[in-house]
Scaffold this motif. Structure first.
Motif, short mmCIF file in Angstrom:
data_model
loop_
_atom_site.label_atom_id
_atom_site.label_comp_id
_atom_site.label_asym_id
_atom_site.label_seq_id
_atom_site.Cartn_x
_atom_site.Cartn_y
_atom_site.Cartn_z
N ARG A 164 42.84 34.11 41.63
CA ARG A 164 41.55 33.76 40.82
C ARG A 164 41.21 34.92 39.97
O ARG A 164 40.64 34.72 38.89
CB ARG A 164 40.65 33.58 42.15
CG ARG A 164 40.76 32.39 42.76
CD ARG A 164 39.74 32.19 43.94
NE ARG A 164 40.20 30.63 44.22
CZ ARG A 164 40.17 30.34 45.58
NH1 ARG A 164 40.43 31.18 46.54
NH2 ARG A 164 40.28 29.07 45.98
N VAL A 165 41.64 36.28 40.37
CA VAL A 165 41.41 37.34 39.39
C VAL A 165 41.77 37.33 38.15
O VAL A 165 41.39 37.39 37.19
CB VAL A 165 41.73 38.87 40.30
CG1 VAL A 165 41.60 39.92 39.36
CG2 VAL A 165 40.97 38.83 41.44
N VAL A 166 43.15 36.82 38.36
CA VAL A 166 44.04 36.80 36.94
C VAL A 166 43.33 35.47 36.17
O VAL A 166 43.25 35.82 34.99
CB VAL A 166 45.47 36.53 37.54
CG1 VAL A 166 46.16 36.03 36.02
CG2 VAL A 166 46.27 37.60 37.94
N ALA A 167 43.22 34.29 36.76
CA ALA A 167 42.43 33.20 36.09
C ALA A 167 40.97 33.92 35.34
O ALA A 167 40.70 33.42 34.32
CB ALA A 167 41.84 32.08 37.10
N LEU A 168 40.27 34.46 36.07
CA LEU A 168 39.00 35.07 35.44
C LEU A 168 39.18 35.96 34.36
O LEU A 168 38.55 35.82 33.28
CB LEU A 168 38.12 35.75 36.51
CG LEU A 168 36.79 36.12 36.32
CD1 LEU A 168 35.99 35.25 35.97
CD2 LEU A 168 36.26 37.02 37.26
N ASP A 169 40.15 36.64 34.59
CA ASP A 169 40.86 37.69 33.39
C ASP A 169 41.18 36.84 32.22
O ASP A 169 40.89 37.19 31.08
CB ASP A 169 41.63 38.72 33.73
CG ASP A 169 42.13 39.75 32.77
OD1 ASP A 169 41.04 40.23 32.00
OD2 ASP A 169 43.22 39.99 32.53
N MET A 170 41.91 35.69 32.52
CA MET A 170 42.38 34.89 31.18
C MET A 170 41.35 34.25 30.92
O MET A 170 41.23 34.09 29.34
CB MET A 170 43.38 33.84 31.88
CG MET A 170 44.00 33.22 30.93
SD MET A 170 45.46 31.72 31.54
CE MET A 170 45.33 30.92 30.16
N MET A 171 40.05 33.74 31.47
CA MET A 171 39.01 32.93 30.68
C MET A 171 38.59 34.07 30.09
O MET A 171 38.05 33.60 28.92
CB MET A 171 38.24 32.45 31.84
CG MET A 171 38.84 31.24 32.50
SD MET A 171 37.62 30.65 33.89
CE MET A 171 36.29 30.30 33.07
N THR A 172 38.21 35.38 30.32
CA THR A 172 37.27 36.36 29.67
C THR A 172 38.32 36.42 28.33
O THR A 172 37.60 36.74 27.22
CB THR A 172 37.54 37.75 30.60
OG1 THR A 172 36.69 37.29 31.63
CG2 THR A 172 36.57 38.69 29.70
N ILE A 173 39.58 36.74 28.37
CA ILE A 173 40.30 36.90 26.96
C ILE A 173 40.21 35.78 26.24
O ILE A 173 40.17 35.67 24.95
CB ILE A 173 41.74 37.12 27.42
CG1 ILE A 173 41.95 38.49 28.16
CG2 ILE A 173 42.47 37.16 26.33
CD1 ILE A 173 43.19 38.75 28.81
N ALA A 174 40.25 34.55 26.79
CA ALA A 174 40.17 33.17 25.94
C ALA A 174 38.89 33.39 25.09
O ALA A 174 38.86 32.67 24.20
CB ALA A 174 40.48 32.09 26.88
N ILE A 175 37.90 33.69 25.96
CA ILE A 175 36.43 33.41 25.51
C ILE A 175 36.35 34.69 24.37
O ILE A 175 35.63 34.43 23.24
CB ILE A 175 35.28 33.82 26.58
CG1 ILE A 175 35.34 32.44 27.47
CG2 ILE A 175 34.11 33.91 25.77
CD1 ILE A 175 34.83 32.47 28.52
N VAL A 176 36.98 35.67 24.48
CA VAL A 176 36.98 36.82 23.67
C VAL A 176 37.60 36.41 22.28
O VAL A 176 37.31 36.49 21.22
CB VAL A 176 37.60 38.14 23.87
CG1 VAL A 176 37.74 39.12 22.89
CG2 VAL A 176 36.61 38.74 24.94
N ALA B 151 40.52 43.42 46.04
CA ALA B 151 41.72 42.64 46.50
C ALA B 151 42.51 43.71 47.25
O ALA B 151 43.20 43.16 48.27
CB ALA B 151 42.37 41.75 45.61
N GLU B 152 42.85 44.90 46.50
CA GLU B 152 43.59 45.78 47.29
C GLU B 152 43.10 46.18 48.40
O GLU B 152 43.93 46.38 49.69
CB GLU B 152 43.74 47.05 46.27
CG GLU B 152 44.71 47.92 46.84
CD GLU B 152 45.01 48.88 45.58
OE1 GLU B 152 44.01 49.18 44.72
OE2 GLU B 152 45.86 50.04 45.74
N ARG B 153 41.88 46.42 48.51
CA ARG B 153 41.09 47.12 49.71
C ARG B 153 41.10 46.18 50.91
O ARG B 153 41.38 46.21 52.26
CB ARG B 153 39.57 47.37 49.47
CG ARG B 153 39.68 48.57 48.83
CD ARG B 153 38.16 49.34 48.94
NE ARG B 153 38.20 50.46 48.08
CZ ARG B 153 37.09 51.27 47.86
NH1 ARG B 153 36.09 50.80 48.45
NH2 ARG B 153 37.10 52.42 47.34
N ALA B 154 41.29 44.78 50.44
CA ALA B 154 41.25 43.71 51.64
C ALA B 154 42.50 43.67 52.28
O ALA B 154 42.49 43.43 53.29
CB ALA B 154 40.86 42.29 50.70
#
Length: 103
Positions: free
Chosen positions: A39-51, A88-91
């Motif tokens: 989900r974190v990677v997907a959110l990052d990808m969405m941000t890059i696509a919107i940029v 995520a790392e702390r979890a």
């Protein structure tokens, strides 16, 4: 030979279509997961696509304000990705620590 303006408009429209497809696919991964890093990677990808969308909008309209929006969105997206990755790392560390105590 095709003039630059005649070539640019279809290319920008194809770019918009590809960015839309990328956002839809990333949204699917964001909803389905299955894990938090997915989900974190997907959110990052969405941000890059919107940029990228903002960059194409700047090219299409000639408005430099879209570039300012893209820059701010890229910075916020980077910080959000780093924060979510740290979460995520702390979890994982918490879960591993809990498993050590249970054994």
């Amino acid at each position: 030979m095709m003039p630059a303006a005649g070539f640019l408009a279809p290319v920008v429209m194809i770019g918009f279509a590809l960015i839309f497809a990328a956002v839809v696919l990333a949204l699917y991964r964001l909803i389905k997961g299955p894990t938090l890093p997915d989900r974190v990677v997907a959110l990052d990808m969405m941000t890059i696509a919107i940029v990228a969308f903002c960059g194409l909008a700047a090219v299409r309209t000639g408005q430099a304000a879209f570039l300012d929006v893209a820059l701010v969105l890229a910075l916020v997206g980077f910080l959000a990705t780093v924060a979510l990755a740290r979460f995520a790392e702390r979890a994982v560390e918490r879960r591993a620590g809990r498993d050590d105590r249970d054994v």
